[in-house]
Design a protein around this motif. Structure first.
Motif, PDB file in Angstrom:
ATOM      1  N   ASP C 148       0.898  -1.155   0.000  1.00 47.39           N
ATOM      2  CA  ASP C 148       0.000   0.000   0.000  1.00 47.39           C
ATOM      3  C   ASP C 148       0.940   1.210   0.000  1.00 47.39           C
ATOM      4  O   ASP C 148       1.670   1.430   0.968  1.00 47.39           O
TER       5      ASP C 148
ATOM      6  N   GLU D  88      -2.894  -3.451  16.727  1.00 49.67           N
ATOM      7  CA  GLU D  88      -4.351  -3.501  16.803  1.00 49.67           C
ATOM      8  C   GLU D  88      -4.872  -2.701  17.996  1.00 49.67           C
ATOM      9  O   GLU D  88      -5.783  -1.887  17.863  1.00 49.67           O
ATOM     10  N   HIS D  92      -6.983   0.610  17.801  1.00 48.93           N
ATOM     11  CA  HIS D  92      -8.320   0.519  18.375  1.00 48.93           C
ATOM     12  C   HIS D  92      -8.525   1.567  19.468  1.00 48.93           C
ATOM     13  O   HIS D  92      -9.578   2.207  19.566  1.00 48.93           O
ATOM     14  N   TRP D 167      -4.046   9.650   9.517  1.00 48.33           N
ATOM     15  CA  TRP D 167      -5.488   9.345   9.584  1.00 48.33           C
ATOM     16  C   TRP D 167      -6.258  10.537  10.184  1.00 48.33           C
ATOM     17  O   TRP D 167      -7.298  10.944   9.670  1.00 48.33           O
ATOM     18  N   TYR D 174     -11.128   7.260   6.794  1.00 40.35           N
ATOM     19  CA  TYR D 174     -11.126   5.834   6.473  1.00 40.35           C
ATOM     20  C   TYR D 174     -11.027   5.054   7.779  1.00 40.35           C
ATOM     21  O   TYR D 174     -10.829   5.639   8.841  1.00 40.35           O
ATOM     22  N   ASP D 175     -11.135   3.732   7.666  1.00 39.87           N
ATOM     23  CA  ASP D 175     -11.168   2.919   8.882  1.00 39.87           C
ATOM     24  C   ASP D 175      -9.753   2.530   9.302  1.00 39.87           C
ATOM     25  O   ASP D 175      -9.089   1.751   8.628  1.00 39.87           O
ATOM     26  N   GLN D 178      -8.579  -1.164   9.584  1.00 39.77           N
ATOM     27  CA  GLN D 178      -8.269  -1.937   8.367  1.00 39.77           C
ATOM     28  C   GLN D 178      -6.774  -1.894   8.048  1.00 39.77           C
ATOM     29  O   GLN D 178      -6.287  -2.643   7.192  1.00 39.77           O
ATOM     30  N   LEU D 179      -6.094  -0.991   8.701  1.00 38.01           N
ATOM     31  CA  LEU D 179      -4.661  -0.873   8.416  1.00 38.01           C
ATOM     32  C   LEU D 179      -3.819  -1.739   9.345  1.00 38.01           C
ATOM     33  O   LEU D 179      -2.605  -1.804   9.197  1.00 38.01           O
ATOM     34  N   ASN D 181      -3.480  -5.018   9.646  1.00 39.95           N
ATOM     35  CA  ASN D 181      -2.730  -6.077   8.972  1.00 39.95           C
ATOM     36  C   ASN D 181      -1.602  -5.559   8.073  1.00 39.95           C
ATOM     37  O   ASN D 181      -0.468  -5.996   8.220  1.00 39.95           O
TER      38      ASN D 181
END
Lengths: 199, 199, 199, 199
Positions: C148, D88, D92, D167, D174-175, D178-179, D181
């Motif tokens: 990406d 994560e 989060h 971000w 955007y979410d 989702q980044l 991984n």
DNA sequence: GATGAATGAGAATTCATTCAT
DNA sequence: AATGAATGAATTCTCATTCAT
């Protein structure tokens, strides 16, 4: 009577210490409370407000001193000796309590004018003693009968007060009590017959 | 030179008025600025902070007065007459500017100790004049050669200062200048030969 | 063109020094003016306001650097070598101008968000170079074609930037240039084929 | 313990909201007090000054997060999975509290250097977790044993931080989760064996 | 009586920006 | 173009006092 309750004098004494050591502006009510070992709110059970602590402090410390003064002086007959006792007691009173000396000569004067008017009320008693001495001297012929009592009082109080203040400003590095005799002599001369009159 | 800039004296003069009329604590910087016709920030181009206005005010008003004092007194020969001139000029200086009198006798003393030390610096000049008069008198034989100069100075300054303060505290309701002669007489007596010595 | 006028760069350079030495908040416009040897008002002939000095500073110092960067990197063929050159030039640029390094890594980030948005505009050019390198690598097969691009760019920039900031926060006590190879290796690995893919 | 007093957290939470919505400089203490439902002065019973609110906020929000992080990660065995959990949880944590994300990524960085040093103190705990993961991976053979731990940490933190900041700067459009991984993959690659080594 | 947490009014000062010269 | 004196808006923090417990 307030002053019979132990916390009343406890707070007064704490105030003298805190103000002397930290200065008037740093003497927050909470600091005084802490030094007195009471809660902030407790102060307000004994004093109306912060100023009231200051006035009360002066009243207590000065009031009892004026009482003693009147008592001792009434037992003396000549004006000159009365005046000598006044100077001696005044100097002794402040020389024996440095904290109190700092508070009365320096810190208490930082108060606002309204407060100073109240302090002057307390001073009245002291000044009445001075007036009494002057009048006694004028009547007995020790002092010049032509004296303006108010001015004589201002000279006596001004001279004594200025002497103490200078001593404080010089960090109390000399013995105030050694000045009793010379100061007394200056005042006696001031109140006496003018030289020209004598000639 | 700060004092050549018009705004400097403008602010000083405004400060005297505002402080005399409202008291030191109620004399907000913004009020002084408004009275001086300048912006708040302009004050800080000329003074370090609010206290600095107070000290500068005293330095300006007292400094020039001491200058005059030295000048006039040097032209007089006897100590007694010098002292008379001192009392007269001191009373006249403050009687002719009521606002200034209030500020110097009452408001200026509300300052903290650090500030008072700076004020004492200014007073040094005045006290030097007093010392000079006392020494002159002792040398010429007008005054008692056994005087303690420091005490004599404290009597002179203390008496004069207390007289002015009392006058202020009594709302200036009598004529201060009428007290020149009696005050002078008290001081001359104080510095003179003690009566007992004369006998 | 503003930047051809001598005072323009004079002010920019003064700003770098003043901000680096005193910190962003103590970097008053008047201080920068003094350091640049111009009057306060002169600043406003060249810059719209204080923020504009900061943005301009960044534009000048970073803009010319990005120009050089593009130039040098275009002459290199492999993505890995391009990336190596980028890291090397970035570290060298800041290691050779400590004041600038402090300003870009610490002080400039104290600016408000609006300003930071404008600074990001300047960064776009730099980030475009990074994107170009990533894409080159993906096309040539040096890098994982599944990358990406935006994330790869954030890793590259984030890593480099964090490395420089840590170096500054540790008072530049080690040689930043010695980190070129290991940092390059980390980034190359990050952009490369994942190990699992290779197996 | 400060944090057991309800008003402490009340003020912290109000500060997060007010600062996120208005920016640090527009977040007057009085606004924060109002939002917290307390008087202005109450703020100063819990915080030394305005900056202290900011640091405390970070300590509270980040401190508890680092605690959780350590706890969760200690239960995972492989370095790769630990790192995945770190990314994560980090994403989060901030994605679930937009206000906090704005404050930590943007506003907190406007603080001065002294303050940033204190913030770095808080970050130490987080960075220790990162260091631990890197070392675990080096020992288990998951990561290149030749890694420079400090650089690996800077890559990991720099990449994650830059990803979150981007971000935020893109208005969280955007979410972020989702980044997890792809970012994890980049970092794992970065820490892994270099391709050339594998050949 | 005693406590002490909470209150909230109130003012000095800074500094980016302007504009008359 | 250059100057620099003047501007004035804007905000943190303190501390005497209160009052529910």
């Amino acid at each position: 009577m307030k002053r019979n309750k132990p916390k009343y004098m406890q707070i007064i004494d704490a105030a003298v210490t805190v103000i002397a050591e930290n200065g008037y502006h740093a003497a927050q009510v909470s600091r005084i409370a802490k030094a007195a070992g009471v809660a902030d709110g407790t102060i307000y059970l004994y004093f109306k407000n912060k100023e009231d602590i200051l006035v009360s402090l002066f009243e207590e410390k000065m009031g009892s001193f004026v009482g003693e003064l009147e008592n001792k002086i009434s037992k003396i007959s000549t004006a000159s000796e009365k005046l000598h006792k006044l100077v001696e007691m005044h100097f002794h009173h402040l020389a024996s309590d440095h904290h109190l000396a700092i508070v009365t000569q320096l810190e208490l004067r930082q108060s606002n004018i309204e407060l100073r008017v109240r302090i002057n009320g307390v001073l009245k008693g002291y000044l009445a003693v001075v007036d009494h001495i002057v009048k006694t001297g004028m009547e007995s012929g020790e002092f010049n009968p032509g004296l303006d009592v108010r001015l004589a009082r201002q000279m006596i109080f001004g001279t004594i007060d200025e002497t103490v203040t200078s001593w404080i400003m010089n960090d109390q590095k000399y013995d105030l009590l050694q000045l009793v005799n010379p100061v007394h002599q200056l005042l006696i001369n001031g109140c006496g017959y003018s030289q020209s009159t004598l000639k």
